[in-house]
Design an enzyme around this catalytic site. Structure first.
Site, short mmCIF file in Angstrom:
data_model
loop_
_atom_site.label_atom_id
_atom_site.label_comp_id
_atom_site.label_asym_id
_atom_site.label_seq_id
_atom_site.Cartn_x
_atom_site.Cartn_y
_atom_site.Cartn_z
N HIS A 125 0.81 -1.22 0.00
CA HIS A 125 0.00 0.00 0.00
C HIS A 125 0.84 1.27 0.00
CE1 HIS A 125 0.32 -0.15 4.54
NE2 HIS A 125 0.37 1.15 4.36
N ASP A 161 0.08 -7.59 1.34
CA ASP A 161 0.49 -6.19 1.47
C ASP A 161 2.01 -6.05 1.52
OD1 ASP A 161 0.06 -3.47 1.53
OD2 ASP A 161 -0.16 -3.37 3.70
N GLY A 201 3.32 6.47 8.17
CA GLY A 201 4.69 6.60 7.67
C GLY A 201 5.57 5.47 8.11
N ASN A 202 5.18 4.73 9.16
CA ASN A 202 5.93 3.54 9.59
C ASN A 202 5.64 2.34 8.69
OD1 ASN A 202 5.90 4.76 12.76
ND2 ASN A 202 7.70 3.58 12.14
N SER A 203 4.59 2.41 7.88
CA SER A 203 4.20 1.27 7.06
C SER A 203 5.37 0.81 6.20
CB SER A 203 3.04 1.64 6.15
OG SER A 203 1.86 1.82 6.88
N GLY A 239 -10.62 -24.45 -5.09
CA GLY A 239 -11.92 -24.13 -5.65
C GLY A 239 -13.06 -24.44 -4.71
N VAL A 240 -12.91 -24.05 -3.46
CA VAL A 240 -13.98 -24.27 -2.48
C VAL A 240 -14.24 -22.97 -1.71
CG1 VAL A 240 -13.51 -26.73 -2.18
CG2 VAL A 240 -12.38 -25.07 -0.69
#
Length: 360
Positions: free
Chosen positions: A109, A139, A209-211, A267-268
């Site tokens: 992000h 992410d 800003g720490n992300s 596919g469940v």
């Protein structure tokens, strides 16, 4: 961007389609390029220090600030700017160098939609960055800068932190540049809506800003990638979340090698076996993941049924839908997955051939 798998039940209750996925266990084979090497900086093991200064001094050269420029889409959100204009949007975050030749880890992000990315090192040198790959479901993203001989840090591969262990977070809160905070691991295995990540909860203060920045143990190893906070105010209230090192390293290795992450697929649709549903099915006290839907023609067709309760994948217990999703996602496409399940009250063992999950 990502959907939580809601609880799903048998007849009479609503079902939701979703694919079972999970983080990949860290592969043992070395990378062909951009290898995550032995730490160039480390601190000796020991008890809680009287000061965190030696740790911060050694690891902070590998922590970077990230600035981005993106172009807005659609109508103008600003008064006086014509509709259809494309205002420039600026963003900032953190990251850390994982190889001497300039591979940088951050959050997806932080760089999503960016037209320009600039990485600023601790010594104030700046480099334009190229996006190597990103993985929205976890992410995570990897950047590359053209530089050599850089200080770098490594992920903790063993002895992952326990609740109560010290952590030191270094990053770029509010654009202030290199900032260090300290705290402890408050909890492990937090589920906050991301299907492929079981988060560490830390109380070292992290803010906007720490992300994408790292949390370190006392040996200077990266134990988590700081990603989110819980806050009624928008600032730190001591509840932060970090992607654990084992999950992050596995994703990062794939992004460097392939530019993308490959996940398994059955596919469940799945949901948690809630206490109420367990009582209805005569499975009081049992935990597991309920098969709510089986995609026609998918890998699980003829092997799994609506109403099956998966209780284990191989030797690993399944406590809920998230456990099953991560186990399936981590299985290599083409491999057979051994599932233990309860079907109409009977214990059944089945094997299902895992397919490659379609691109998200």
């Amino acid at each position: 961007m990502r959907r939580r798998i809601a609880a799903a039940v048998m007849a009479g209750l609503a079902t939701m389609l979703a694919a079972c996925e999970q983080r990949e266990p860290a592969p043992a084979a070395p990378l062909e390029k951009g290898a995550i090497e032995v730490p160039a900086i480390a601190t000796p093991a020991g008890d809680a220090p009287s000061s965190f200064a030696p740790i911060v001094r050694k690891v902070s050269p590998a922590v970077v600030s990230i600035d981005t420029l993106a172009v807005g889409q659609g109508g103008s959100p600003f008064p006086g700017l014509p509709i259809g204009a494309t205002p420039v949007q600026r963003g900032a975050g953190s990251g850390f160098i994982i190889s001497g030749d300039g591979y940088v880890v951050t959050n997806n992000h932080v760089v999503e939609g960016a037209r320009e990315i600039v990485v600023t090192l601790a010594d104030d040198r700046q480099f334009p960055a190229r996006l190597v790959g990103r993985d929205p479901p976890t992410d995570l993203a990897v950047l590359k800068i053209d530089a050599g001989g850089l200080p770098f840090v490594s992920f903790a591969r063993q002895a992952l932190p326990e609740v109560g262990d010290w952590v030191v977070a270094v990053g770029n809160p509010f654009g202030l540049g290199g900032t260090a905070t300290a705290g402890i691991v408050s909890a492990r295995g937090r589920e906050i809506g991301e299907a492929y990540v079981s988060f560490l909860q830390i109380d070292a203060p992290i803010n906007s800003g720490n992300s994408g920045g790292p949390s370190f143990d006392l040996q200077g190893r990266v134990v988590g990638v700081n990603t989110a906070i819980f806050s009624p105010t928008g600032g730190s209230v001591g509840i932060g979340f970090a992607i654990p090192a084992d999950t992050a390293e596995s994703v990062v290795r794939q992004l460097i090698r392939d530019g993308r992450v490959t996940r398994g697929y059955l596919g469940v649709g799945v949901g948690d076996l809630t206490p109420a549903l367990a009582m209805r099915l005569g499975l009081q006290g049992q935990r597991g993941a309920v098969i709510a839907d089986v995609a026609q023609g998918g890998p699980a067709t003829g092997r799994l049924r609506v109403g099956d309760v998966v209780t284990a994948v191989g030797a690993q217990p399944v406590k809920g839908s998230s456990d099953l999703m991560r186990a399936v996602a981590g299985a290599p496409p083409g491999s057979d997955l051994a599932l233990t399940l309860l079907r109409e009250g009977r214990r059944v063992e089945v094997r299902v051939r895992v397919a490659r999950r379609p691109d998200e």
